[in-house]
Design a protein around this motif. Structure first.
Motif, PDB file in Angstrom:
ATOM      1  N   LYS A  23      38.276  44.518  25.227  1.00 14.45           N
ATOM      2  CA  LYS A  23      38.529  43.078  25.309  1.00 14.45           C
ATOM      3  C   LYS A  23      37.822  42.338  24.189  1.00 14.45           C
ATOM      4  CE  LYS A  23      37.347  41.677  29.429  1.00 14.45           C
ATOM      5  NZ  LYS A  23      37.139  40.944  30.646  1.00 14.45           N
ATOM      6  N   GLU A  50      37.284  39.419  23.959  1.00 15.59           N
ATOM      7  CA  GLU A  50      36.461  38.315  24.475  1.00 15.59           C
ATOM      8  C   GLU A  50      34.968  38.610  24.398  1.00 15.59           C
ATOM      9  OE1 GLU A  50      37.502  37.008  28.357  1.00 15.59           O
ATOM     10  OE2 GLU A  50      39.115  35.750  27.613  1.00 15.59           O
ATOM     11  N   TYR A  51      34.596  39.887  24.517  1.00 15.50           N
ATOM     12  CA  TYR A  51      33.170  40.204  24.435  1.00 15.50           C
ATOM     13  C   TYR A  51      32.627  39.804  23.065  1.00 15.50           C
ATOM     14  CZ  TYR A  51      33.836  43.027  28.638  1.00 15.50           C
ATOM     15  OH  TYR A  51      34.132  43.455  29.893  1.00 15.50           O
ATOM     16  N   GLN A  97      33.966  37.579  21.093  1.00 13.91           N
ATOM     17  CA  GLN A  97      34.003  36.117  20.972  1.00 13.91           C
ATOM     18  C   GLN A  97      32.827  35.486  21.695  1.00 13.91           C
ATOM     19  OE1 GLN A  97      37.970  35.426  22.442  1.00 13.91           O
ATOM     20  NE2 GLN A  97      38.826  35.510  20.389  1.00 13.91           N
ATOM     21  N   ALA A  98      32.488  36.033  22.873  1.00 16.49           N
ATOM     22  CA  ALA A  98      31.361  35.506  23.635  1.00 16.49           C
ATOM     23  C   ALA A  98      30.094  35.631  22.805  1.00 16.49           C
ATOM     24  CB  ALA A  98      31.218  36.259  24.949  1.00 16.49           C
ATOM     25  N   SER A  99      29.927  36.790  22.185  1.00 14.29           N
ATOM     26  CA  SER A  99      28.730  37.008  21.386  1.00 14.29           C
ATOM     27  C   SER A  99      28.652  36.020  20.224  1.00 14.29           C
ATOM     28  CB  SER A  99      28.740  38.449  20.877  1.00 14.29           C
ATOM     29  OG  SER A  99      27.776  38.615  19.902  1.00 14.29           O
ATOM     30  N   ARG A 100      29.802  35.789  19.579  1.00 12.34           N
ATOM     31  CA  ARG A 100      29.814  34.847  18.449  1.00 12.34           C
ATOM     32  C   ARG A 100      29.444  33.450  18.920  1.00 12.34           C
ATOM     33  NH1 ARG A 100      33.027  36.294  14.107  1.00 12.34           N
ATOM     34  NH2 ARG A 100      32.102  34.490  13.103  1.00 12.34           N
ATOM     35  N   THR A 101      29.993  33.032  20.080  1.00 13.16           N
ATOM     36  CA  THR A 101      29.674  31.671  20.536  1.00 13.16           C
ATOM     37  C   THR A 101      28.216  31.558  20.954  1.00 13.16           C
ATOM     38  OG1 THR A 101      30.271  32.111  22.828  1.00 13.16           O
ATOM     39  CG2 THR A 101      32.020  31.289  21.395  1.00 13.16           C
ATOM     40  N   LEU A 102      27.574  32.697  21.243  1.00 15.66           N
ATOM     41  CA  LEU A 102      26.160  32.654  21.610  1.00 15.66           C
ATOM     42  C   LEU A 102      25.249  32.679  20.385  1.00 15.66           C
ATOM     43  CD1 LEU A 102      26.342  35.053  24.654  1.00 15.66           C
ATOM     44  CD2 LEU A 102      25.782  32.633  24.725  1.00 15.66           C
ATOM     45  N   THR A 136      26.975  41.084  16.298  1.00 15.94           N
ATOM     46  CA  THR A 136      27.962  41.261  17.363  1.00 15.94           C
ATOM     47  C   THR A 136      28.436  42.702  17.426  1.00 15.94           C
ATOM     48  OG1 THR A 136      28.696  38.997  17.150  1.00 15.94           O
ATOM     49  CG2 THR A 136      30.230  40.517  18.176  1.00 15.94           C
TER      50      THR A 136
END
Lengths: 554, 369
Positions: free
Chosen positions: A171, A173-174, A176-181, A188
């Motif tokens: 996925k 999304e994992y 993407q989540a890391s990038r937004t964090l 990442t």
């Protein structure tokens, strides 16, 4: 098939003893044809080991050969994963439309049988017309480095394919989540992506390792005086098996080397499995400024550049280099000689038909007994036994094929002396390819939601009907890819073939030619022989791909 | 401070215009929702703000900074995904402290933040648990905690409650709002659930097919929808077709099918125009038809179906002109009616909304897919 007959089979499949009978037969055949014979083969010839244990020089030579096998396998697998990751990343995450071409090119070494690959590399790295021409001498002469380069070349596409698959499957999304964090791409990848696809990285490592430990034919072409396990076993065979008084030396040294190869392979795999689950990638620390610099622009460009350079210079061009003499031969008298089957060419054509016949037989048998096994493993039909089988089916992958072939021969020739060599060959090829087919199919079946099968049952379908109408249509793409994998692996196989019989398949003949065992063979003959093998493999694969094109993708 | 501004932002996927020339301004510390049916472009809009995808056109500002070319990790945001996207190979604690760690905070500071946010979501006792050991509600809290721990002042939530049970969803929505308000964050919350958006938002943008149709407080959207779609999507309504027969001061007299006449605020629509009248189910006054003369803005009908919904009773009433309307009344405060009973429905002209009949047809205008 007439409708009535199909319905009859469907109805039969609902009977418990028939259903379990099919599964049990598959399990029994697995034990009887694949798992037990090699083990029993070693036990039968156990006493022959005395012959080598008393000979210090031979023991030292065997141990050295085995050590070489593992050193090269570990070295190559590590390099494979390290070099495969940036390439896989480029293919899976890149945006250029040219990546499709690159994706296809990455598979090219797959279609080149390994024996051909060996000759191609020999020409490229140490022949007068290859890279060496620029350096005024052999750039990499026969020996351990050329063996390592060869093993890297044929295992690299497997590694890239596995990692690309993992990157595409997981996925996004994992990430993407890391990038937004707040993590730049490198952090990442290091902390999230690789952590999650770690099982695939391990699988890639294991596959590369197993292929390197097993490969025999091509290795013999490029090894020169260098010996690894399979080459040692083969050298023993050449030196001692013909003389009845010395045949025990051959058997003893084969058992000795095979046993160490098998035991150490198993230990390494167990170690990798345990370490794989325990070992955590370093994710506690991050160096944002530094890692950010490495994530963008010039650093990323350099990474892609190196990945592409490694691919083209070490993998693709050497793999296809044999096309040059093959092409050259087309305009000489070698072509008519080959086509008319003159001199050594008649053996070549026989061996070629034997290779494809064997490939077809191995593929057919795999579908017959591998498919029920894949269902048992994927659907846990027999509880704990299924979990056990799940581990056991992988064993032939980690057993070096030459050791597998030798022990198979010892078993069958001692128990069923009348068994024709061709059957031995079929069994050996079946054993070597079986795990690849079962793995591909069980993974495909696991991906189908059990609910689909249950829905079909509640709508009135009998078990065979469920398979026909639900499982098969949804997995046929994997079935065909599994079959292609089995077929190509069988056509490429040399080690086990050499070990079990004196019958010659195409790779065996090519090894003979390259080793100078056949008089009157020129470089153009070998080139053309390789060319035919590639061409026919390519045509068969293309035909299969066209048959399955666009099918089974839902 | 993070005020978010979108200027003429567009994004296309192949031939589909996912976001079509959207301009929005989201104030600092505001709890703002983007509401719309699936496929309306709301998630795309949020991902554009987060930098997970790039706009084809337009400008996106966070604070005073144009962020079009700024990668997501430098936008100083917290993002909560619909599927939570908790890293499966890290436990709750490692997930929550991931942001501070990758931003290079020293360990002590990262741990202090971790404890603070876990305290906030009341999950301190589960910090060793891996995502697959947590319930949906817990995963959601950890996802929020993780987004908050990165210290961002802009919180982006993509259907954060979509994967939860109704009861947990109702509890958590207020909790998320409370946290955002306590921490003085700007929050942009994407949802397709109008009741969720209405309950927690300071303002809502309603989207359809890539366009923002209306922006306003929940009350404004409910009381004064500016399109048939918004009237339907926010709270639902009965849509009656007719023509304006005459206009009187503020009101228009509308002739419905079958010659029924009612009045509504005319809102600048002229006589003779084909119109759609939207009447919310809860604005009807329902009375038993005792054969007396009807008041001016009323129609009679027969109860065809009754559904007891707990707080409310929902009636389906067949009007004299054969139109079917839905009426909702509070179950404890109103008289109850039975199937087959004759009733009179009436409403205040100012509580109904009049729209020009859409060129594409009423069904297309209301379509949510």
């Amino acid at each position: 098939m007439p409708r009535k007959l199909v319905e009859k089979f469907d109805a039969l499949s609902a009977k418990l003893f028939i259903k379990n009978g099919v599964y049990l037969t598959a399990v029994v055949l697995f034990f009887a044809l694949i798992l037990l014979p090699p083990i029993l083969g070693i036990i039968i010839k156990w006493s022959a080991m005395q012959e080598i244990l008393g000979n210090g020089e031979l023991v030292a030579r065997a141990l050295n050969a085995v050590k070489n096998s593992f050193t090269i396998a570990i070295l190559v697998s590590v390099f494979d994963v390290v070099a495969g990751i940036p390439m896989a990343w480029l293919i899976a995450r890149g945006k250029s439309k040219w990546l499709n071409v690159l994706d296809t090119l990455a598979d090219v070494p797959f279609i080149v049988p390994t024996a051909v690959l060996g000759y191609s590399l020999l020409l490229f790295w140490s022949g007068n017309e290859g890279l060496s021409a620029f350096f005024g001498g052999s750039l990499v002469s026969q020996g351990w480095l050329l063996v390592a380069l060869l093993h890297f070349t044929f295992s690299y596409p497997v590694v890239v394919r596995v990692i690309v698959g993992a990157l595409l499957d997981y996925k996004i999304e994992y990430e993407q989540a890391s990038r937004t964090l707040g993590a730049p791409p490198l952090i990442t990848a290091r902390t999230v992506t690789f952590g999650i696809i770690k099982p695939s990285l391990i699988a890639a490592f294991v596959l590369a390792f197993a292929r390197s430990i097993s490969e025999t034919g091509a290795t013999m072409m490029v090894a020169g005086t260098f010996e690894n396990g399979p080459v040692f076993i083969q050298n023993m065979k050449n030196a001692f098996s013909a003389d009845p008084s010395l045949v025990r030396v051959y058997e003893g040294s084969t058992i000795f080397a095979s046993l160490i190869l098998i035991v150490v392979s198993c230990l390494i795999f167990a170690f990798v499995r345990i370490l794989g689950t325990r070992f955590k990638l370093p994710i506690r620390r991050a160096w944002p400024t530094f890692e950010k610099k490495l994530s963008y622009s010039s650093a990323a460009g350099a990474r892609n550049g190196i990945a592409l350079l490694v691919f083209f210079v070490i993998v693709l061009i050497p793999s296809l280099f044999v096309a040059l003499p093959a092409f050259e031969a087309l305009f000489t008298d070698v072509l008519p000689k080959a086509l008319s089957g003159a001199a050594m060419w008649s053996e070549y054509w026989q061996s070629l038909s034997l290779s494809y016949l064997l490939g077809a037989a191995a593929t057919f048998l795999n579908i017959l007994i591998g498919l029920p096994m894949a269902i048992i493993v994927a659907r846990r039909k027999f509880g704990t036994l299924s979990s056990m089988l799940n581990v056991l089916v992988d064993i032939p992958i980690i057993v070096p094929s030459v050791a597998l072939g030798a022990s198979l021969k010892f078993f069958w020739k001692e128990t069923l002396t009348f068994i024709p060599d061709i059957w031995l060959l079929v069994f050996a090829h079946l054993a070597i390819t079986y795990p690849y087919f079962v793995r591909a199919m069980s993974a495909a079946i696991e991906r189908i939601s059990l609910e689909l099968e249950e829905a079909s049952r509640t709508l009135g379908a009998k078990p065979l009907c469920v398979f026909r109408t639900i499982v098969f249509p949804l997995t046929k793409y994997s079935l065909f890819s599994g079959a292609i994998m089995v077929f190509t692996r069988s056509v490429s196989e040399t080690g086990a073939t050499l070990a079990v019989t004196s019958l010659k398949t195409a790779p065996v003949v090519l090894v003979d030619w390259v080793k100078g065992n056949v008089a009157g063979v020129t470089g153009l003959d070998i080139g053309l022989g390789c060319g035919f093998l590639i061409l026919i493999s390519f045509i068969i694969l293309l035909a299969l791909r066209l048959i399955v094109k666009g099918k089974g993708k839902y | 401070m993070p005020e978010v501004r979108l200027v003429n932002v567009s994004k296309k996927f192949g031939k589909i215009m996912a976001v079509d020339n959207v301009s929005l301004q989201i104030h600092d510390k505001e709890y703002f929702s983007i509401l719309g049916p699936s496929g309306c472009g709301k998630t795309t809009l949020l991902r554009l703000i987060a930098g997970l995808i790039q706009p084809d056109d337009g400008e996106i500002y966070i604070g005073d900074r144009l962020v079009n070319n700024v990668p997501p990790e430098d936008r100083d945001i917290g993002f909560v995904f619909q599927t939570f996207a908790l890293f499966p190979h890290m436990n709750a604690w490692e997930n929550v402290t991931y942001g501070p760690r990758v931003k290079g905070f020293d360990m002590q500071k990262a741990e202090r933040i971790g404890h603070e946010v876990l305290e906030m979501v009341k999950l301190h006792e589960r910090l060793d648990a891996f995502p697959n050991e947590l319930s949906g509600g817990m995963m959601q809290r950890i996802a929020v905690a993780r987004a908050l721990a990165a210290g961002a002042k802009l919180l982006l939530l993509d259907e954060p409650l979509g994967h939860l049970d109704a009861k947990v969803r109702n509890e958590l929505r207020y909790e998320i709002r409370r946290m955002a308000k306590d921490l003085e964050l700007t929050a942009i919350h994407v949802t397709h659930d109008q009741s969720e958006a209405m309950a927690i938002s300071d303002r809502i943008a309603v989207m359809k097919k890539g366009k923002v149709l209306q922006v306003g407080t929940p009350q404004e959207l409910y009381m004064n929808p500016q399109s048939i779609f918004v009237a339907n999507f926010i709270g639902g309504a009965n849509f009656l077709e007719g023509y304006i027969m005459e206009t009187r001061d503020k009101n228009a007299v509308i002739e419905l099918r079958g010659g029924l006449r009612v009045q509504a605020l005319k809102k600048g629509i002229d006589r003779g125009e084909r119109v759609v009248l939207a009447v919310k189910p809860e604005t009807f006054i329902i009375e038993r038809d005792r054969g007396k003369k009807k008041s001016e803005n009323s129609v009679s009908g027969v109860i065809e179906r009754v559904a007891f919904e707990g707080t409310n009773i929902r009636y389906e009433v067949r009007l004299e002109n054969q139109d079917l309307v839905v009426v909702v009344t509070p179950s404890l405060a109103c008289e109850w009616f039975n199937i087959g009973e004759k009733v009179i429905l009436s409403f205040q002209p100012e509580s109904a909304h009049l729209f020009v009949y859409p060129e594409t047809g009423l069904r297309e205008e209301m379509a949510v897919e």
